[in-house]
Design a protein around this motif. Structure first.
Motif, PDB file in Angstrom:
ATOM      1  N   ALA A   1       0.912  -1.275  -0.160  1.00  0.00           N
ATOM      2  CA  ALA A   1      -0.086  -0.011   0.112  1.00  0.00           C
ATOM      3  C   ALA A   1       0.863   1.271  -0.085  1.00  0.00           C
ATOM      4  O   ALA A   1       1.531   1.645   1.154  1.00  0.00           O
ATOM      5  CB  ALA A   1      -1.049  -0.127   1.197  1.00  0.00           C
ATOM      6  N   LEU A  54      -7.628   4.040   7.158  1.00  0.00           N
ATOM      7  CA  LEU A  54      -8.348   3.848   6.185  1.00  0.00           C
ATOM      8  C   LEU A  54      -8.008   2.518   5.354  1.00  0.00           C
ATOM      9  O   LEU A  54      -8.732   1.780   4.793  1.00  0.00           O
ATOM     10  CB  LEU A  54      -8.487   4.911   5.401  1.00  0.00           C
ATOM     11  CG  LEU A  54      -9.340   6.246   5.861  1.00  0.00           C
ATOM     12  CD1 LEU A  54      -9.269   7.288   4.773  1.00  0.00           C
ATOM     13  CD2 LEU A  54     -10.934   5.705   6.166  1.00  0.00           C
ATOM     14  N   VAL A  55      -6.624   2.398   5.072  1.00  0.00           N
ATOM     15  CA  VAL A  55      -5.957   1.328   4.416  1.00  0.00           C
ATOM     16  C   VAL A  55      -6.149   0.078   5.122  1.00  0.00           C
ATOM     17  O   VAL A  55      -6.507  -0.831   4.708  1.00  0.00           O
ATOM     18  CB  VAL A  55      -4.391   1.735   4.248  1.00  0.00           C
ATOM     19  CG1 VAL A  55      -3.664   0.502   3.735  1.00  0.00           C
ATOM     20  CG2 VAL A  55      -4.070   2.817   3.221  1.00  0.00           C
ATOM     21  N   ARG A  62      -8.507  -0.700   7.000  1.00  0.00           N
ATOM     22  CA  ARG A  62     -10.116  -1.028   6.690  1.00  0.00           C
ATOM     23  C   ARG A  62     -10.330  -1.590   5.453  1.00  0.00           C
ATOM     24  O   ARG A  62     -11.013  -2.821   5.382  1.00  0.00           O
ATOM     25  CB  ARG A  62     -11.028  -0.003   7.262  1.00  0.00           C
ATOM     26  CG  ARG A  62     -12.619  -0.112   7.323  1.00  0.00           C
ATOM     27  CD  ARG A  62     -13.561   1.155   7.527  1.00  0.00           C
ATOM     28  NE  ARG A  62     -12.724   1.695   8.978  1.00  0.00           N
ATOM     29  CZ  ARG A  62     -12.385   2.961   8.951  1.00  0.00           C
ATOM     30  NH1 ARG A  62     -12.246   3.803   7.952  1.00  0.00           N
ATOM     31  NH2 ARG A  62     -11.793   3.283  10.122  1.00  0.00           N
ATOM     32  N   ARG A  63     -10.015  -0.918   4.525  1.00  0.00           N
ATOM     33  CA  ARG A  63     -10.204  -1.503   3.192  1.00  0.00           C
ATOM     34  C   ARG A  63      -9.414  -2.750   2.701  1.00  0.00           C
ATOM     35  O   ARG A  63     -10.048  -3.491   2.400  1.00  0.00           O
ATOM     36  CB  ARG A  63      -9.452  -0.181   2.217  1.00  0.00           C
ATOM     37  CG  ARG A  63      -9.590  -0.792   0.795  1.00  0.00           C
ATOM     38  CD  ARG A  63      -9.238   0.385  -0.150  1.00  0.00           C
ATOM     39  NE  ARG A  63      -7.769   0.909  -0.062  1.00  0.00           N
ATOM     40  CZ  ARG A  63      -6.712   0.433  -0.464  1.00  0.00           C
ATOM     41  NH1 ARG A  63      -6.888  -0.725  -1.326  1.00  0.00           N
ATOM     42  NH2 ARG A  63      -5.549   0.989  -0.105  1.00  0.00           N
ATOM     43  N   LEU A  64      -8.329  -3.163   3.438  1.00  0.00           N
ATOM     44  CA  LEU A  64      -7.658  -4.181   3.311  1.00  0.00           C
ATOM     45  C   LEU A  64      -8.058  -5.416   4.497  1.00  0.00           C
ATOM     46  O   LEU A  64      -7.453  -6.208   4.013  1.00  0.00           O
ATOM     47  CB  LEU A  64      -6.187  -3.985   3.167  1.00  0.00           C
ATOM     48  CG  LEU A  64      -5.831  -3.143   1.979  1.00  0.00           C
ATOM     49  CD1 LEU A  64      -4.454  -2.791   1.664  1.00  0.00           C
ATOM     50  CD2 LEU A  64      -6.459  -3.490   0.528  1.00  0.00           C
ATOM     51  N   ARG A  65      -8.854  -4.838   5.186  1.00  0.00           N
ATOM     52  CA  ARG A  65      -9.154  -5.778   6.162  1.00  0.00           C
ATOM     53  C   ARG A  65      -8.265  -6.597   6.693  1.00  0.00           C
ATOM     54  O   ARG A  65      -8.171  -7.738   6.843  1.00  0.00           O
ATOM     55  CB  ARG A  65     -10.280  -6.869   5.653  1.00  0.00           C
ATOM     56  CG  ARG A  65     -11.491  -6.189   4.821  1.00  0.00           C
ATOM     57  CD  ARG A  65     -12.568  -7.114   4.375  1.00  0.00           C
ATOM     58  NE  ARG A  65     -13.723  -6.660   3.616  1.00  0.00           N
ATOM     59  CZ  ARG A  65     -14.652  -7.247   3.443  1.00  0.00           C
ATOM     60  NH1 ARG A  65     -14.759  -8.543   3.202  1.00  0.00           N
ATOM     61  NH2 ARG A  65     -15.846  -6.629   2.752  1.00  0.00           N
TER      62      ARG A  65
END
Length: 405
Positions: free
Chosen positions: A59, A81-82, A84-87
């Motif tokens: 990322a 945010l990264v 969360r987006r990439l779980r």
């Protein structure tokens, strides 16, 4: 059991690779085989991490966030945010700071407590910044990783840390990069420094006040002034901010040589350290002391101090001195005059250095991640027993899950 998904924040790694950069790169290289690894990095480091951890997902920090103040803001708002987006299951922040609203457990590496114990070694703003962040991380992180038991002790004593929140993960050394050198490697290092056939005393670190370089220069002069064939003192590493060094070097007699070559490429370090008559590292205090470990791995006779973590690393495989010039000079005399002692220390050093591996460090970090995800703060991490390191029995007070512990 599904693989743990870990976000390793490498955005704090500086362009000039020092200890933190090496720590993050080596962790990434091992962790990619143990977890589903995501690495957040700056654009300039994309190729580095692609090469070192090809299994990891990258990322990449947006270009507008490169300046340090903006990067710190991105850490607070962009990194969650990264995650969360990439779980991801857990974030590892490897250099004191962390996202305070991460939305998932965070493990933070606290490399030392020197911002509390020795405030005069750091500029005022930097010291206040890191003292504040260490306290925040101790309060907000699910678990804090420390490089040594000595650092853990200092954080408990000076920053009010909860001992059970701290996990010791000793740093490691890469034997492919740091090993007893061949004759050709020693010759190449000597040639790169234009040393000809002269022996040398090696120092390697950023030239900051706690590295105690002026006292080393003084000790070198005391030991070598009257020697018929004196070694060269080589002060390798970044220029740092110790303003006393120039004056110390200016006072060196003309027939003695002190070199300041700056950063040396990794390719010559084994020859430089292992080819030295002595590796001298008279630091006033370390959170770990990776130059000592690297010198040991290269089969050097290492001279250091017994401050903080250094005996935990060196054990009985290095020589110790008090940190003042006269004591350093006397210790150098002993080592320079006794090749048998140097050979004995070198042999011990190689054996001991083999116990400190990046795989062990990564396994300790992995255990910390699992503890963070499970929410078992305060229960500690059980390790492999109570092996004695540098006269300190770790098992009675500290739990580790890898490395030399």
């Amino acid at each position: 059991m599904p693989a743990l998904r870990v976000l390793l924040d490498a955005t704090a790694v500086p362009a000039a690779r020092g200890g933190v950069g090496r720590y993050v790169e080596e962790l990434a290289a091992v962790l990619q085989h143990e977890v589903e690894l995501v690495i957040a990095c700056q654009r300039r480091d994309r190729e580095v991490f692609t090469a070192r951890a090809p299994r990891a997902e990258l990322a990449v920090l947006p270009g507008w966030a490169d300046p340090r103040p903006v990067r710190l803001l991105w850490e607070q708002f962009g990194l969650p945010l990264v995650a969360r987006r990439l779980r991801v299951d857990v974030i590892h922040s490897p250099h004191y700071t962390m996202p305070l609203l991460a939305g998932r457990p965070v493990a933070v590496t606290l490399h030392d407590a020197l911002f509390f114990s020795d405030r005069e070694w750091h500029t005022g703003l930097k010291a206040r910044f890191f003292r504040s962040w260490i306290k925040l991380s101790l309060r907000r992180a699910a678990v804090c990783v420390v490089d040594s038991a000595a650092t853990g002790d200092e954080l408990v004593r000076l920053a009010g840390a909860d001992r059970d929140q701290l996990v010791v993960a000793h740093l490691g050394v890469d034997p492919a990069r740091f090993h007893p050198p061949s004759t050709a490697e020693v010759s190449a290092a000597a040639a790169s420094l234009e040393l000809d056939d002269r022996g040398w005393i090696a120092f390697l670190a950023t030239h900051e006040p706690r590295k105690n370089v002026p006292a080393l220069v003084d000790g070198f002069v005391r030991s070598c002034t009257d020697r018929p064939d004196p070694p060269v003192l080589v002060l390798a590493g970044g220029a740092g901010w110790d303003t006393r060094i120039d004056g110390a070097i200016a006072a060196v007699p003309d027939h003695l040589t002190v070199l300041r070559p700056g950063y040396l490429p990794l390719s010559v370090l084994s020859g430089y350290l292992g080819g030295a008559t002595v590796v001298a590292y008279p630091s006033l205090g370390e959170g770990f002391g990776i130059p000592v470990l690297e010198g040991m791995a290269c089969g050097a006779a290492v001279l250091t101090t017994d401050r903080l973590s250094l005996p935990e690393v060196g054990g009985d495989a290095v020589a110790y001195t008090e940190p003042d010039g006269p004591a350093i000079g006397a210790a150098l005399d002993t080592l320079l005059d006794d090749p048998h002692l140097r050979s004995e220390l070198a042999a011990r050093a190689v054996r001991r250095a083999a116990d400190f591996t990046w795989d062990g460090c990564a396994q300790s970090c992995l255990a910390a991640y699992r503890t963070a995800v499970a929410g078992r703060r305060g229960r500690g991490i059980r390790g492999r027993g109570s092996r004695r390191l540098g006269g300190r029995r770790l098992g009675s007070r500290w739990r580790t899950a890898g490395g030399a512990g």
